[in-house]
Enzyme design. Structure first.
Site, PDB file in Angstrom:
ATOM      1  N   ASP A 190       0.838  -1.191   0.000  1.00  0.00           N
ATOM      2  CA  ASP A 190       0.000   0.000   0.000  1.00  0.00           C
ATOM      3  C   ASP A 190       0.880   1.252   0.000  1.00  0.00           C
ATOM      4  OD1 ASP A 190      -2.416  -1.657   0.516  1.00  0.00           O
ATOM      5  OD2 ASP A 190      -1.451  -1.975   2.457  1.00  0.00           O
ATOM      6  N   ASP A 214      -1.502  -2.344  -4.332  1.00  0.00           N
ATOM      7  CA  ASP A 214      -2.678  -2.755  -3.561  1.00  0.00           C
ATOM      8  C   ASP A 214      -3.559  -1.540  -3.298  1.00  0.00           C
ATOM      9  OD1 ASP A 214      -4.145  -4.893  -2.368  1.00  0.00           O
ATOM     10  OD2 ASP A 214      -3.469  -4.287  -0.399  1.00  0.00           O
ATOM     11  N   ASP A 215      -3.681  -1.066  -2.090  1.00  0.00           N
ATOM     12  CA  ASP A 215      -4.539   0.075  -1.778  1.00  0.00           C
ATOM     13  C   ASP A 215      -3.705   1.339  -1.572  1.00  0.00           C
ATOM     14  OD1 ASP A 215      -7.089  -1.457  -1.509  1.00  0.00           O
ATOM     15  OD2 ASP A 215      -5.991  -2.409   0.131  1.00  0.00           O
ATOM     16  N   ASP A 218      -4.464   1.746   3.835  1.00  0.00           N
ATOM     17  CA  ASP A 218      -5.020   0.516   4.390  1.00  0.00           C
ATOM     18  C   ASP A 218      -4.867   0.526   5.903  1.00  0.00           C
ATOM     19  OD1 ASP A 218      -5.922  -2.031   4.898  1.00  0.00           O
ATOM     20  OD2 ASP A 218      -4.520  -3.050   3.571  1.00  0.00           O
ATOM     21  N   LYS A 254      -8.973   2.169   2.302  1.00  0.00           N
ATOM     22  CA  LYS A 254      -9.519   0.970   2.934  1.00  0.00           C
ATOM     23  C   LYS A 254      -9.356   1.151   4.439  1.00  0.00           C
ATOM     24  CE  LYS A 254      -7.586  -3.170   2.376  1.00  0.00           C
ATOM     25  NZ  LYS A 254      -7.219  -4.396   1.633  1.00  0.00           N
TER      26      LYS A 254
END
Length: 392
Positions: A190, A214-215, A218, A254
């Site tokens: 992330d 990914d994000d 997070d 997220k």
């Protein structure tokens, strides 16, 4: 004690604070002065005492072992590790273990991060670029620290990760991008993450998180409140590295998640943040319980849902969701929604904004570290809702 003696008692620790200089062309047998700098950042860290400032001179540092920060200053005498007078400092972690680790391998805790901060308090880190490491900045069980104007880019795990019992940390004006994790096919690298722990009083402000595998952000299994302000997250969750299979998610923010036994409630506060062009949702609780407050945020042009909250007891006020791929919102009955763009009959599209030119927020920062002011995603018809880069 007389006023003079009291003043002297306060001044003495400050007077004893030292400046230690490091340069890629220095020598570890040197005195550590500006004219005779050390070469190793770790040697300088080992020599420093509370109140000292370690100045890094311009150039690229390529350590073969990561920089371990495991001692504490005090509130009145913090340690400081920073660039010297605006000089550009890059710490390249390509020669560290785990760059990258093998597929499905475990990365030992002590190897995580170009800078590994653990069990350490009262440090200030500023104006550093951390690239190609097994994580960029890795913080564990460390509180009361300040991280300012850092860049964590193209690392083999999350750019900036904080976990464990970490409280009262401030992260200002972070740029974190291009981070990926070949050992997990993109599952967990992330831009910024708080994971697997508890803490309070942690603040992320003025960050830009983009093009991470990914994000963007997070908060996985982080059980206590994190405050997030003035932060932008875009372009996360796309397979730019040809991972097969690809495991990345791609949420802008997220705000939780994890196994039922570890997830725990959290009370996150998210204000004046943007999520756009992400591969999944703009803002999501990811099944995290807690009392969330989201105020004046904007989700635009994300592939799935703008605001997705089904578990947390979230209060969403004066937010904007527009042009998201699947739906504007997905909210359970437990959410409180007030004065948001979706709370009236207006249909929000690209024409609802002064400009949708995202290049306006991608350029150089202002001298004070703030994202440059612009009219990006400002409502075109004067509505006082949604995020702004027109900083007060």
């Amino acid at each position: 004690m007389s006023v003079f003696l009291k003043a002297l008692a306060v001044a003495l620790p400050l007077a004893q604070a030292a400046e230690i200089y490091v340069s890629p062309t220095g020598a570890d047998t040197a005195a550590g002065t500006i004219d005779a700098p050390l070469q190793s950042i770790q040697v300088a860290v080992n020599q420093a005492t509370p109140g000292d400032t370690i100045y890094l001179r311009k150039g690229t540092y390529s350590p073969s072992s990561n920089i371990q920060i495991n001692k504490s200053g005090t509130a009145s005498a913090p340690y400081s590790l920073r660039a010297y007078k605006g000089e550009k400092i890059t710490i390249d972690g390509e020669d560290l273990p785990g760059t990258p680790a093998d597929l499905d391998a475990s990365l030992p805790n002590e190897d995580r991060g170009i800078i590994h901060v653990q069990d350490a308090e009262y440090w200030v880190f500023s104006d550093l670029v951390l690239v190609n490491g097994p994580y960029g900045m890795y913080v564990r069980d460390a509180s009361n620290n300040r991280y300012e104007r850092l860049v964590t880019a193209n690392n083999y795990e999350t750019g900036f990760q904080m976990q464990g019992a970490s409280s009262n940390n401030t992260v200002l004006y972070l740029d974190s991008y291009g981070n990926r994790d070949p050992r997990k096919n993109g599952e967990s690298a992330d831009g910024f993450a708080c994971k697997e722990g508890e803490g309070e009083g942690n603040l992320l402000k003025g960050a830009r998180l983009w093009d991470n595998v990914d994000d963007g952000l997070d908060l996985w299994e982080f059980k206590s409140a994190v405050t997030i302000e003035d932060t932008i997250s875009w372009g996360n969750g796309f397979n730019r590295w040809d991972f097969t299979p690809f495991e990345g998610d791609g949420n802008g923010f997220k705000l939780g998640g994890g196994d039922d036994a570890d997830i725990g409630p959290a009370n996150h506060v998210i204000t004046n943040c943007f999520a756009f062009n992400n591969a999944k949702d703009g803002f999501t609780d990811n099944s995290q319980p807690g009392d969330f407050k989201l105020t004046r945020n904007t989700a635009w042009n994300n592939a799935k849902t703008g605001f997705k909250f089904g578990t947390a007891a979230a209060t969403l006020t004066e937010n904007v969701s527009a042009v998201n791929g699947e739906k504007s919102t997905s909210l359970s009955d437990g959410q409180v929604s007030e004065r948001n763009s979706w709370d009236n009959s207006a249909d929000w599209g690209n024409g609802s904004f002064v400009t949708v030119d995202s290049e306006l927020v991608k350029g150089a920062r202002d001298a004070d570290g703030k994202i440059a002011s612009s009219s990006f995603l400002v409502p075109a018809f004067g509505e006082e809702i949604g995020a702004r880069t027109e900083w007060a």
